[in-house]
Design a protein around this motif. Sequence first.
Motif, PDB file in Angstrom:
ATOM      1  N   GLN A 230     -12.751  -1.441   1.378  1.00 44.60           N
ATOM      2  CA  GLN A 230     -13.439  -1.558   2.868  1.00 44.60           C
ATOM      3  C   GLN A 230     -12.516  -1.029   3.846  1.00 44.60           C
ATOM      4  O   GLN A 230     -11.146  -0.821   3.882  1.00 44.60           O
ATOM      5  CB  GLN A 230     -13.397  -3.176   2.994  1.00 44.60           C
ATOM      6  N   ASP A 231     -13.168  -0.862   5.035  1.00 46.32           N
ATOM      7  CA  ASP A 231     -12.437  -0.414   6.333  1.00 46.32           C
ATOM      8  C   ASP A 231     -12.044  -1.468   7.001  1.00 46.32           C
ATOM      9  O   ASP A 231     -12.494  -2.197   7.984  1.00 46.32           O
ATOM     10  CB  ASP A 231     -13.575   0.391   7.196  1.00 46.32           C
ATOM     11  N   ILE A 232     -10.734  -2.006   6.630  1.00 50.53           N
ATOM     12  CA  ILE A 232     -10.026  -2.985   7.200  1.00 50.53           C
ATOM     13  C   ILE A 232      -9.175  -2.617   8.439  1.00 50.53           C
ATOM     14  O   ILE A 232      -8.497  -1.648   8.456  1.00 50.53           O
ATOM     15  CB  ILE A 232      -8.863  -3.619   6.110  1.00 50.53           C
ATOM     16  N   ASP A 303       8.112   7.628  -5.031  1.00 45.09           N
ATOM     17  CA  ASP A 303       8.443   6.475  -6.032  1.00 45.09           C
ATOM     18  C   ASP A 303       7.004   6.274  -6.628  1.00 45.09           C
ATOM     19  O   ASP A 303       6.846   5.378  -7.255  1.00 45.09           O
ATOM     20  CB  ASP A 303       8.971   5.393  -5.382  1.00 45.09           C
ATOM     21  N   ASN A 304       5.958   6.986  -6.350  1.00 40.42           N
ATOM     22  CA  ASN A 304       4.726   6.701  -6.915  1.00 40.42           C
ATOM     23  C   ASN A 304       4.165   5.182  -6.658  1.00 40.42           C
ATOM     24  O   ASN A 304       3.332   4.886  -7.530  1.00 40.42           O
ATOM     25  CB  ASN A 304       4.505   6.944  -8.585  1.00 40.42           C
ATOM     26  N   ARG A 305       4.369   4.798  -5.570  1.00 39.78           N
ATOM     27  CA  ARG A 305       3.793   3.560  -5.166  1.00 39.78           C
ATOM     28  C   ARG A 305       2.313   3.510  -4.357  1.00 39.78           C
ATOM     29  O   ARG A 305       1.956   4.439  -3.693  1.00 39.78           O
ATOM     30  CB  ARG A 305       4.662   2.632  -4.244  1.00 39.78           C
ATOM     31  N   LEU A 306       1.579   2.594  -4.927  1.00 40.93           N
ATOM     32  CA  LEU A 306       0.321   2.541  -3.881  1.00 40.93           C
ATOM     33  C   LEU A 306       0.579   1.757  -2.724  1.00 40.93           C
ATOM     34  O   LEU A 306       1.087   0.444  -2.835  1.00 40.93           O
ATOM     35  CB  LEU A 306      -0.782   1.912  -4.945  1.00 40.93           C
ATOM     36  N   LEU A 307       0.532   2.174  -1.553  1.00 39.20           N
ATOM     37  CA  LEU A 307       0.738   1.534  -0.244  1.00 39.20           C
ATOM     38  C   LEU A 307      -0.481   1.011   0.347  1.00 39.20           C
ATOM     39  O   LEU A 307      -1.584   1.764   0.426  1.00 39.20           O
ATOM     40  CB  LEU A 307       1.692   2.323   0.489  1.00 39.20           C
ATOM     41  N   PRO A 308      -0.297   0.050   1.283  1.00 39.05           N
ATOM     42  CA  PRO A 308      -1.503  -0.130   2.422  1.00 39.05           C
ATOM     43  C   PRO A 308      -2.148   0.983   2.958  1.00 39.05           C
ATOM     44  O   PRO A 308      -3.534   0.942   3.299  1.00 39.05           O
ATOM     45  CB  PRO A 308      -1.150  -1.203   3.078  1.00 39.05           C
ATOM     46  N   LYS A 309      -1.304   1.931   3.416  1.00 42.38           N
ATOM     47  CA  LYS A 309      -1.878   2.803   4.306  1.00 42.38           C
ATOM     48  C   LYS A 309      -2.648   4.027   3.426  1.00 42.38           C
ATOM     49  O   LYS A 309      -3.646   4.694   4.040  1.00 42.38           O
ATOM     50  CB  LYS A 309      -0.534   3.900   4.878  1.00 42.38           C
ATOM     51  N   HIS A 310      -2.647   3.882   2.053  1.00 42.49           N
ATOM     52  CA  HIS A 310      -3.417   4.810   1.020  1.00 42.49           C
ATOM     53  C   HIS A 310      -4.996   4.070   1.260  1.00 42.49           C
ATOM     54  O   HIS A 310      -5.961   4.718   1.308  1.00 42.49           O
ATOM     55  CB  HIS A 310      -3.136   4.584  -0.319  1.00 42.49           C
ATOM     56  N   TRP A 312      -6.098   1.467   3.153  1.00 47.84           N
ATOM     57  CA  TRP A 312      -6.483   0.944   4.609  1.00 47.84           C
ATOM     58  C   TRP A 312      -6.051   1.813   5.767  1.00 47.84           C
ATOM     59  O   TRP A 312      -5.207   1.227   6.477  1.00 47.84           O
ATOM     60  CB  TRP A 312      -6.036  -0.467   4.821  1.00 47.84           C
ATOM     61  N   PRO A 313      -6.607   3.025   5.515  1.00 44.85           N
ATOM     62  CA  PRO A 313      -6.057   4.123   6.535  1.00 44.85           C
ATOM     63  C   PRO A 313      -6.117   3.542   8.020  1.00 44.85           C
ATOM     64  O   PRO A 313      -5.496   4.002   8.889  1.00 44.85           O
ATOM     65  CB  PRO A 313      -6.890   5.533   6.286  1.00 44.85           C
ATOM     66  N   SER A 314      -7.136   2.695   8.058  1.00 44.60           N
ATOM     67  CA  SER A 314      -7.662   2.291   9.581  1.00 44.60           C
ATOM     68  C   SER A 314      -6.941   0.896  10.081  1.00 44.60           C
ATOM     69  O   SER A 314      -7.105   0.701  11.224  1.00 44.60           O
ATOM     70  CB  SER A 314      -9.115   2.143   9.740  1.00 44.60           C
ATOM     71  N   LEU A 315      -6.188   0.516   9.273  1.00 48.22           N
ATOM     72  CA  LEU A 315      -5.317  -0.709   9.355  1.00 48.22           C
ATOM     73  C   LEU A 315      -4.434  -0.861  10.849  1.00 48.22           C
ATOM     74  O   LEU A 315      -3.458   0.253  10.611  1.00 48.22           O
ATOM     75  CB  LEU A 315      -4.644  -1.297   8.226  1.00 48.22           C
ATOM     76  N   PHE A 316      -4.796  -1.458  11.756  1.00 49.48           N
ATOM     77  CA  PHE A 316      -3.839  -1.384  12.967  1.00 49.48           C
ATOM     78  C   PHE A 316      -3.118  -2.495  13.231  1.00 49.48           C
ATOM     79  O   PHE A 316      -2.049  -2.474  13.804  1.00 49.48           O
ATOM     80  CB  PHE A 316      -4.982  -1.034  13.958  1.00 49.48           C
ATOM     81  N   LEU A 317      -3.845  -3.835  12.916  1.00 54.60           N
ATOM     82  CA  LEU A 317      -3.011  -5.058  13.379  1.00 54.60           C
ATOM     83  C   LEU A 317      -2.877  -6.123  12.343  1.00 54.60           C
ATOM     84  O   LEU A 317      -3.552  -6.308  11.205  1.00 54.60           O
ATOM     85  CB  LEU A 317      -3.744  -5.542  14.398  1.00 54.60           C
ATOM     86  N   ALA A 318      -1.641  -6.959  12.346  1.00 54.91           N
ATOM     87  CA  ALA A 318      -1.411  -7.761  11.477  1.00 54.91           C
ATOM     88  C   ALA A 318      -1.145  -8.924  12.151  1.00 54.91           C
ATOM     89  O   ALA A 318      -0.702  -9.086  13.224  1.00 54.91           O
ATOM     90  CB  ALA A 318      -0.425  -7.561  10.245  1.00 54.91           C
ATOM     91  N   GLY A 319      -1.964 -10.355  11.966  1.00 54.77           N
ATOM     92  CA  GLY A 319      -1.645 -11.525  12.830  1.00 54.77           C
ATOM     93  C   GLY A 319      -1.002 -12.460  11.561  1.00 54.77           C
ATOM     94  O   GLY A 319      -1.479 -12.772  10.469  1.00 54.77           O
ATOM     95  N   TRP A 336       6.551  -2.107   3.568  1.00 55.00           N
ATOM     96  CA  TRP A 336       5.424  -1.920   2.787  1.00 55.00           C
ATOM     97  C   TRP A 336       4.107  -1.397   3.829  1.00 55.00           C
ATOM     98  O   TRP A 336       3.401  -0.507   3.416  1.00 55.00           O
ATOM     99  CB  TRP A 336       4.725  -3.307   2.384  1.00 55.00           C
ATOM    100  N   TYR A 337       3.853  -2.037   5.005  1.00 53.66           N
ATOM    101  CA  TYR A 337       2.892  -1.668   5.801  1.00 53.66           C
ATOM    102  C   TYR A 337       3.149  -0.503   6.892  1.00 53.66           C
ATOM    103  O   TYR A 337       2.383  -0.113   7.642  1.00 53.66           O
ATOM    104  CB  TYR A 337       2.311  -2.827   6.466  1.00 53.66           C
ATOM    105  N   GLY A 338       4.297  -0.052   6.868  1.00 51.59           N
ATOM    106  CA  GLY A 338       4.924   0.920   7.880  1.00 51.59           C
ATOM    107  C   GLY A 338       4.829   0.237   9.270  1.00 51.59           C
ATOM    108  O   GLY A 338       4.882  -1.109   9.677  1.00 51.59           O
ATOM    109  N   GLU A 339       4.684   0.902  10.344  1.00 55.95           N
ATOM    110  CA  GLU A 339       4.939   0.408  11.898  1.00 55.95           C
ATOM    111  C   GLU A 339       3.507  -0.245  12.212  1.00 55.95           C
ATOM    112  O   GLU A 339       3.072   0.383  13.388  1.00 55.95           O
ATOM    113  CB  GLU A 339       5.151   1.593  12.740  1.00 55.95           C
ATOM    114  N   ILE A 340       3.144  -1.027  11.513  1.00 59.88           N
ATOM    115  CA  ILE A 340       1.895  -1.783  11.988  1.00 59.88           C
ATOM    116  C   ILE A 340       2.068  -2.743  13.083  1.00 59.88           C
ATOM    117  O   ILE A 340       3.316  -3.302  13.166  1.00 59.88           O
ATOM    118  CB  ILE A 340       1.321  -2.705  10.707  1.00 59.88           C
ATOM    119  N   THR A 341       1.257  -2.788  13.899  1.00 61.66           N
ATOM    120  CA  THR A 341       1.080  -3.895  15.171  1.00 61.66           C
ATOM    121  C   THR A 341       1.114  -5.207  14.668  1.00 61.66           C
ATOM    122  O   THR A 341       0.198  -5.458  13.780  1.00 61.66           O
ATOM    123  CB  THR A 341       0.325  -3.521  16.270  1.00 61.66           C
TER     124      THR A 341
END
Length: 583
Positions: A230-232, A303-310, A312-319, A336-341
């Motif tokens: 999904q486009d999260i 390291d052959n990891r599956l990451l959220p950026k793979h 959910w490329p549009s993921l912008f915000l975490a509450g 894990w999520y990188g520089e997510i807001t």
Amino acid sequence: MKVNSSNSPTIPSRVMETLTQKIIHLIFVVSLYLSGGVLYRRLKKKSKHPMVHQKKLLRQILRKNRNTQFGMDHNFRHIQSIQDFRQQVPVQTWDTIAPYVKHHTSGGSNALVPGKPVSYAATSGTTGSPKYIPITSEIMKKSHINTGRIFTYKTHKDYPELKNGKILAVVSPAEEGVVEDGTPYGSTSGHLVKGLPSVIRHKYPVPYEIFAIKDYSSKYYAILRCSLDQDITMINSANASTLVLLAKKADEWKDRLIRDIRSGTLCETLTLDEKTRTLVEKRLTPRPNLAERLERLIREEPDNRLLPKHYWPSLFLAGCWTGGNSSIYLQEMKAWYGEITIRDIGYLASEVRGSIPLWRDSNAGILTFDQNFFEFVPLTDDGSQPDVLTLDQLKQGEQYDILVTTLAGLYRYRINDIIEVTGFYEKVPTIRFVQKGSGVTSITGEKLYEQQLIDAVEKTKATLGVKTTFYMGLAHVEKSRYVLYIEFSPSPPENAKTKFTALLDENLKEVNMEYRVKRDSMRLHPVELRELASGAYEKMRLEKISQGCREAQFKPTLLTQDITMIESFEVIRVIQPDYQKAS
């Protein structure tokens, strides 16, 4: 003219799906701006005269509840002022209200509120039976739904990037069981998700029924299966640790997940009832192109990891929560999520929705002064009995113990939370959660706070470049020293551990001057490090969940004076400080 449907052109399913999503997004935005926008403007207007609304609210609560048993026991009928209220109603704790709650849960009426609560928010203390906090239909609407609408409205207004994507909200079940008289107890956040209007529910790709799955591995897998394709653009969960766990599980199960994404299936080994499995499977379609893309992105990672950026490329915000001891989990989350807001969801407890964050880049929120009556007890260092204050008497930068009177039967209730005033919105204080009041220990007058321990440990970790999964500090009164139980990830060399112990002791001296005085005067012995076996944190978390603690409510105490809290830990070595290795 009759049209032959068999010869008429058809709209491709993908185009139809895109059109449907746009309509849903439009309805969501219009609904949000109509409801949340109105509530927000109303809140702004009230903020100019908060004490007027505080006094009005208190009168309403007392009048409505004067014929309850608590109201008669505390003479609500004759209370005319805030001062009268304080004279008639002592500060309440769970021990003092528990008999009234017991009357309700046993089937009785009119104990804390008129009639009976419609449900309970179950919250677990560090020990003992669950506490059942009454929920009424009024507080569900005003204090939970309406404040949630304001928060969502302001979040989407501040971050327009969110409007076209979907929201992954990870919550606990609305109904986790029933009390003695059959009234359900569960999660208020679960109630909110379960009660979403059908059109708005399309913005949330995970159906509520998945959150009621009892097997946690199956639940996490189903959450990921419903959301990875999904486009999260936004994810929500009270605890950052839950979001970290979700990312870890996606990587751990990547082969199975990609296989299911490719074929449009749901893993057969999950522990699901047939109704839930059918509900999930109806949502799934084969996505071979996505599966291939994820496999390629994994191969490109060192390291052959599956990451959220793979996925959910549009993921912008975490509450999620960012106050108190959340900071240590936010660091792992960014790994894990990188520089997510990250946007704080506010001061939110089972007992009260205490604040609403209204601004970007701030974990402070405006007090919910129009929904709850607040009192504050200043923190003092001299042992004196401080005055109890109202919100108009608070000072920026000061910390307070908080008392709440709610629409659901809590009166002058001490939650045992410490908050800090960060500023003011009009005339209303803005606050941030600092820590639980129980997170303060003292062996010989040093009064070490949980946040001070966190600051000292995190500084030590950063200096030495070591990582941890978990730690807990024990104020060991009999030994006159602090003991840090720690699970490294991975375990560093032995010389780094002895250096860690000595450096931590020095950093504690820096963050707490009284700790320095007590150490220098030899009234406190040096801190001691006890290394835990790998998996100690996960074992403790699962034990708490099995005892009835909801995962979203699991908040490990990081500083305690209760020696029973560390009895189950498996210590693999005790490390004494070597001060020659500290520098």
